[in-house]
Design a protein around this motif. Structure first.
Motif, short mmCIF file in Angstrom:
data_model
loop_
_atom_site.label_atom_id
_atom_site.label_comp_id
_atom_site.label_asym_id
_atom_site.label_seq_id
_atom_site.Cartn_x
_atom_site.Cartn_y
_atom_site.Cartn_z
N ARG A 53 -28.40 2.98 -8.68
CA ARG A 53 -28.09 1.68 -9.31
C ARG A 53 -28.16 0.56 -8.27
NH1 ARG A 53 -24.72 0.14 -13.80
NH2 ARG A 53 -25.18 -2.06 -14.16
N TYR A 54 -27.66 0.83 -7.07
CA TYR A 54 -27.65 -0.20 -6.04
C TYR A 54 -29.07 -0.52 -5.57
CZ TYR A 54 -26.44 -2.76 -1.81
OH TYR A 54 -26.33 -3.73 -0.86
N GLY B 73 -25.92 8.37 -8.82
CA GLY B 73 -26.09 7.28 -9.76
C GLY B 73 -25.78 5.93 -9.15
N HIS B 74 -24.71 5.86 -8.35
CA HIS B 74 -24.40 4.59 -7.69
C HIS B 74 -25.47 4.23 -6.67
CE1 HIS B 74 -20.28 4.92 -9.35
NE2 HIS B 74 -20.27 3.61 -9.16
N PHE C 25 -22.07 10.80 -10.15
CA PHE C 25 -21.34 9.62 -9.69
C PHE C 25 -21.95 9.10 -8.38
CE2 PHE C 25 -17.90 7.52 -7.41
CZ PHE C 25 -17.33 6.72 -8.39
N VAL D 179 -19.35 -0.26 -12.54
CA VAL D 179 -19.75 -0.31 -11.13
C VAL D 179 -19.13 -1.51 -10.42
CG1 VAL D 179 -21.92 0.93 -11.44
CG2 VAL D 179 -21.86 -1.55 -11.76
N TRP E 241 -20.17 6.82 -15.07
CA TRP E 241 -19.66 5.60 -14.44
C TRP E 241 -20.76 4.72 -13.86
CZ3 TRP E 241 -14.10 5.08 -13.41
CH2 TRP E 241 -13.77 3.91 -12.73
N PRO E 242 -21.70 5.26 -13.06
CA PRO E 242 -22.67 4.38 -12.39
C PRO E 242 -23.60 3.66 -13.34
CG PRO E 242 -22.67 6.60 -11.45
CD PRO E 242 -21.90 6.67 -12.72
N TYR E 243 -23.71 4.10 -14.57
CA TYR E 243 -24.68 3.55 -15.50
C TYR E 243 -24.04 2.55 -16.46
CZ TYR E 243 -26.30 7.95 -13.67
OH TYR E 243 -26.60 8.99 -12.81
N TRP F 122 -25.62 -5.25 -11.14
CA TRP F 122 -24.35 -4.74 -10.60
C TRP F 122 -23.28 -5.80 -10.83
CZ3 TRP F 122 -24.22 -0.11 -7.42
CH2 TRP F 122 -22.95 0.19 -6.90
#
Length: 247
Positions: free
Chosen positions: A24-25, A20-21, A17, A202, A196-198, A32
Motif C-alpha cells: 500500500r505504501y 499489505g502495508h 498485515f 492505514v 487492515w492494509p486495504y 494512505w
C-alpha cells in the motif's frame, strides 16, 4: 476449533498485515489517508469521533496490559488477580461502551447523511462491519465471560497463546476449549488484521511528525497605501465592460 486454525490463521493474518502495508505504501501513497468527510457533516462527527478514538485508546491499552504483559509480571509488582480483574472489567467496560457509542454515531452518520453515504466505498463498508463485530464481541466477552457467565482467566490461555505466536514454539492448543466468546472475538480480530492494509485504517500509522521539525512559514502582509485601497475597493463596484469586438 482445532489447533490448526489457531496456528495457521494468525500467520496468514500477520503476513497479509505486513506485506499489505508495504504494498500500500509503495503503490498507493496518495490513498494512505482516512478520507475525511468532515466537509459534508461535522455535528455528528464532533460527537462520535472523540468517543470512538479516545475509547480505542482505552481498548488498546487494556489489550496491551492483558495480552502482552504476563500475569507473573503483575503478580511480581503486587497486583493481585482480584484487583486486576476488577480494574480490567470496569475500565474495559467503560472504554468498550464509549467505542461502541462512538462507532454507532459514526455509522448513523454514514447511513443518514447522503453525501457521506455516497463517499463510503465498499472497503469502508466491510471495514465498518468487521470493526463493529470486533468491538461487540470484545465487549461481549468482557461483560459476559466475566460478569454474566462467571469469571474466566484468559491470561492463562488466550494471552500465552498470542505471545507464543512470536516465539519459535507457538502453542495453538491453548485456544482449544476456551469460551466461544473469546474464540469468536479472536477470529474476527484476525480477519480485521488481515484486511487492515486495504482499508482506511492505514491512517493509524500516519503521524504528522514532520510538522515538529519543519521550518516556520513566514507570512508577510503586503503594504498597501491609501490610493491603492481606494482603487481596489472601487474595482469591486465597477461594472464589467467587455472588450471591444467581443459579445
Amino acid at each position: 476449533m482445532t489447533t490448526t486454525v489457531w496456528l495457521t490463521l494468525p500467520y496468514i493474518a500477520f503476513t497479509s498485515f505486513a506485506l499489505g502495508h508495504l504494498w500500500r505504501y509503495r503503490a498507493d501513497q496518495f490513498g494512505w489517508t482516512t478520507r475525511s468527510s468532515q466537509i459534508y457533516e461535522s455535528r455528528l462527527l464532533r460527537l462520535g469521533s472523540p468517543l470512538f478514538h479516545f475509547g480505542m485508546l482505552g481498548v488498546v491499552g487494556g489489550h496491551v496490559l492483558g495480552v502482552l504483559i504476563p500475569q507473573s509480571w503483575t503478580d511480581a509488582v503486587g497486583i493481585s488477580e482480584e484487583l486486576y480483574h476488577v480494574v480490567a472489567v470496569s475500565a474495559g467496560a467503560v472504554a468498550g461502551v464509549a467505542v461502541i457509542a462512538g462507532i454507532g454515531i459514526l455509522l448513523y452518520r454514514r447511513l443518514t447523511v447522503p453525501a457521506v453515504r455516497q463517499a463510503t466505498s465498499r472497503t469502508d463498508k466491510l471495514m465498518y462491519v468487521l470493526l463493529t463485530a470486533a468491538l461487540v464481541t470484545g465487549l461481549l466477552y468482557t461483560l459476559g465471560s466475566n460478569l454474566l457467565w462467571g469469571t474466566y482467566n484468559y491470561r492463562q490461555t488466550v494471552s500465552p497463546w498470542f505471545r507464543s505466536l512470536f516465539t519459535p514454539h507457538p502453542q495453538p492448543e491453548l485456544m482449544v476449549g476456551t469460551p466461544w466468546t473469546f474464540q469468536l472475538h479472536g477470529l474476527v480480530v484476525l480477519t480485521l488484521i488481515a484486511l487492515w492494509p486495504y482499508t482506511r485504517l492505514v491512517h493509524m500509522f500516519s503521524a504528522p511528525i514532520g510538522y515538529l521539525f519543519r521550518p516556520y512559514i513566514v507570512y508577510r502582509a503586503k503594504q498597501i497605501d491609501a490610493a491603492d485601497k481606494r482603487r481596489y475597493a472601487s474595482a469591486w463596484d465597477s461594472p464589467v465592460v467587455p472588450p471591444a469586438g467581443r459579445h
